[in-house]
Motif scaffolding. Structure first.
Motif, short mmCIF file in Angstrom:
data_model
loop_
_atom_site.label_atom_id
_atom_site.label_comp_id
_atom_site.label_asym_id
_atom_site.label_seq_id
_atom_site.Cartn_x
_atom_site.Cartn_y
_atom_site.Cartn_z
N THR A 250 30.78 93.53 32.36
CA THR A 250 31.37 93.42 33.53
C THR A 250 32.64 94.33 33.68
O THR A 250 33.48 94.28 32.79
N ILE A 251 32.63 95.10 34.82
CA ILE A 251 33.64 96.21 35.12
C ILE A 251 35.07 95.25 35.40
O ILE A 251 35.07 94.55 36.28
N SER A 252 36.03 95.47 34.61
CA SER A 252 37.36 94.99 35.11
C SER A 252 38.56 95.82 34.75
O SER A 252 38.08 96.93 34.45
N ALA A 253 39.73 95.31 34.74
CA ALA A 253 40.80 96.00 34.53
C ALA A 253 40.96 96.55 33.03
O ALA A 253 41.48 97.60 32.41
N ARG A 254 40.20 95.70 32.10
CA ARG A 254 40.20 95.98 30.44
C ARG A 254 38.59 96.39 30.23
O ARG A 254 38.70 96.59 28.89
N ALA A 255 37.79 96.47 30.89
CA ALA A 255 36.39 96.92 30.49
C ALA A 255 35.50 97.54 31.29
O ALA A 255 35.93 97.40 32.61
N HIS A 256 34.76 98.27 30.82
CA HIS A 256 33.78 99.13 31.96
C HIS A 256 32.52 99.52 31.17
O HIS A 256 32.33 99.30 30.25
N CYS A 257 31.48 99.53 32.06
CA CYS A 257 30.19 99.75 31.61
C CYS A 257 29.96 101.16 31.24
O CYS A 257 28.79 101.33 30.15
N PHE A 258 30.69 102.03 31.20
CA PHE A 258 30.67 103.40 30.12
C PHE A 258 32.23 103.49 30.19
O PHE A 258 33.27 103.33 30.72
N PHE A 259 32.54 104.29 28.89
CA PHE A 259 33.77 104.69 28.21
C PHE A 259 33.51 105.77 27.20
O PHE A 259 32.49 106.34 27.18
N HIS A 260 34.64 106.17 26.79
CA HIS A 260 34.61 107.35 25.62
C HIS A 260 35.01 106.88 24.36
O HIS A 260 36.03 106.21 24.31
N GLN A 261 34.53 107.45 23.32
CA GLN A 261 34.89 107.25 22.12
C GLN A 261 35.15 108.52 21.36
O GLN A 261 34.46 109.36 21.47
N VAL A 262 35.93 108.25 20.20
CA VAL A 262 35.85 109.31 18.99
C VAL A 262 35.76 108.57 17.71
O VAL A 262 36.49 107.78 17.37
N GLU A 263 34.65 108.88 17.16
CA GLU A 263 34.27 108.50 15.83
C GLU A 263 34.36 109.48 14.49
O GLU A 263 34.12 110.71 15.03
N GLY A 264 35.00 109.12 13.47
CA GLY A 264 35.18 109.87 12.53
C GLY A 264 34.21 109.58 11.24
O GLY A 264 33.97 108.50 10.88
N LEU A 265 33.80 110.82 10.40
CA LEU A 265 32.99 110.41 9.25
C LEU A 265 33.31 111.25 8.12
O LEU A 265 33.51 112.63 8.28
N TYR A 266 33.72 110.76 6.97
CA TYR A 266 33.93 111.65 5.66
C TYR A 266 33.08 111.15 4.67
O TYR A 266 33.22 110.03 4.12
N ILE A 267 32.42 111.95 3.85
CA ILE A 267 31.51 111.56 2.91
C ILE A 267 31.52 112.74 1.93
O ILE A 267 31.50 113.81 2.25
N ASP A 268 32.02 112.37 0.65
CA ASP A 268 32.03 113.16 -0.58
C ASP A 268 32.25 112.39 -1.80
O ASP A 268 31.99 111.18 -1.87
N GLU A 269 32.09 112.96 -2.86
CA GLU A 269 32.32 112.22 -4.29
C GLU A 269 33.82 111.77 -4.30
O GLU A 269 34.89 112.39 -3.81
N HIS A 270 33.85 110.40 -4.64
CA HIS A 270 35.32 109.87 -5.10
C HIS A 270 35.95 109.75 -3.76
O HIS A 270 37.47 109.74 -3.67
N VAL A 271 35.58 109.39 -2.74
CA VAL A 271 36.23 109.05 -1.43
C VAL A 271 36.84 107.76 -1.54
O VAL A 271 35.67 106.72 -1.82
N SER A 272 37.92 107.31 -1.35
CA SER A 272 38.21 105.99 -1.43
C SER A 272 39.07 105.32 -0.13
O SER A 272 39.17 106.07 0.94
N PHE A 273 39.40 104.07 -0.19
CA PHE A 273 40.17 103.56 0.97
C PHE A 273 41.27 104.12 1.06
O PHE A 273 41.92 104.09 2.24
#
Length: 344
Positions: free
Chosen positions: A200-223
């Protein structure tokens, strides 16, 4: 037929020298009550064996009338010209500077998106894109959300009616899956884009919006790598004085998972309506890639590890510009957009 020949001679001999004469010609021959329309109305009185012959003659006559009109119009006889207009042209000083043209501005979402991309570019993240109409595998199943998984209830999805296996993507994680399936390791990418959820469209939500997601994969990647990456990002975007905290959370595609909060920029952490009087605002979710997600993409989870994160661009923009209504970003109100005259 004799009447048509008379009209034909009149058209061939008529002289059109000004706009008034051109308009009189149009009304007489080509108007809704003009000669051409009236002649076509006589087709009902023509004997059946003569209709074809009469139709050919009538079409030729109509073409003649229209050609005469267009020729006169293109020759300039139908354009008004007066001594006053000619004098105005002669008095025009071409050396004067031109009128100022209003300069457009960048949309605040694009401004924030570019700033985020620039920060991660400095950390060697490349930008990848993918389809907005996606299949169930890349949007859900490959992300450790098989059919009937309760995590699917967290996202209200727009499904394609013709084929329920296709949908409007609910996040840009589909781009991450497609990159992992290519098998080119290591992977260090961010995935900006538009996503859709049936909310439901409101001041805090919409039926479409924009994201940026990130991904890093390699050997020995840690938190620890994840935390330092996000520390750098937040301080570059919001400033060195912003406070940061991580909270345990749950996402089916990461384990362990966390949400990251920053101190509220509006009240400086003292508590307000935006931060619900806690002094903290959640800006993104993150975590270590679940081994099952790596296995689904044919990546050896015993050899490789990785982290992922995702954030809403609208939420970042609302914090940076202190905007309190999400709907303003998509209403195209020029008064609102004119405020964003420069990059952050």
């Amino acid at each position: 037929m004799q009447q048509i020949e008379t009209y034909r001679s009149e058209i061939e001999n008529i002289q059109i020298s000004n706009p008034q004469e051109l308009e009189e010609y149009r009304i007489k021959f080509l108007g809704t009550k003009g000669i051409v329309k009236n002649l076509f109305g006589e087709m009902k009185s023509v004997p059946a064996d003569k209709k074809k012959e009469f139709g050919l003659v009538l079409n030729d006559f109509k073409l003649l009338a229209e050609t005469k009109y267009e020729t006169a119009k293109e020759s300039g006889n139908g354009q008004a010209s007066s001594g006053k207009n000619k004098k105005a042209i002669d008095d025009l000083d071409l050396s004067l500077p031109g009128d100022n043209i209003p300069v457009g501005t960048r949309h605040p979402i694009n401004l924030v998106r570019k700033r985020i991309i620039d920060i991660f570019h400095r950390l060697s993240f490349s930008v990848e894109d993918g389809p907005e109409i996606e299949d169930d595998w890349h949007n859900f199943t490959a992300l450790n959300m098989p059919e009937n998984h309760p995590a699917r209830d967290m996202q209200d999805t727009f499904y394609i009616d013709q084929n329920p296996d296709w949908l409007l993507r609910t996040h840009t994680s589909n781009v991450q899956i497609r990159e992992m399936e290519k098998g080119h390791l290591p992977i260090r990418i961010i995935c900006p884009g538009r996503v859709y959820r049936n909310e439901t469209i409101s001041a805090r939500a919409h039926c479409f919006f924009h994201q940026v997601e990130g991904l890093y994969i390699d050997e020995h990647v840690s938190f620890a790598d994840l935390k330092q990456t996000l520390y750098f990002f937040v301080q570059e975007l919001f400033g060195k004085d912003v406070k940061i905290r991580f909270r345990p959370s749950y996402f089916p595609f990461t384990e362990p998972s966390a949400e990251m909060d920053i101190s509220c920029l509006i009240c400086n952490g003292e508590g307000c309506r935006v931060c619900k009087h806690t002094g903290w605002v959640e800006i993104l979710g993150c975590g270590m890639i679940h081994p099952k997600v790596l296995d689904n993409c044919n990546i050896d989870s015993n050899k490789y590890t990785g982290f992922a994160f995702g954030m809403g661009i609208e939420r970042i923009a609302m914090l940076l510009y202190q905007i309190n209504d999400l709907r303003l970003f998509s209403e195209n109100d020029v008064r609102f957009l004119r405020q964003f005259t420069s990059a952050l």
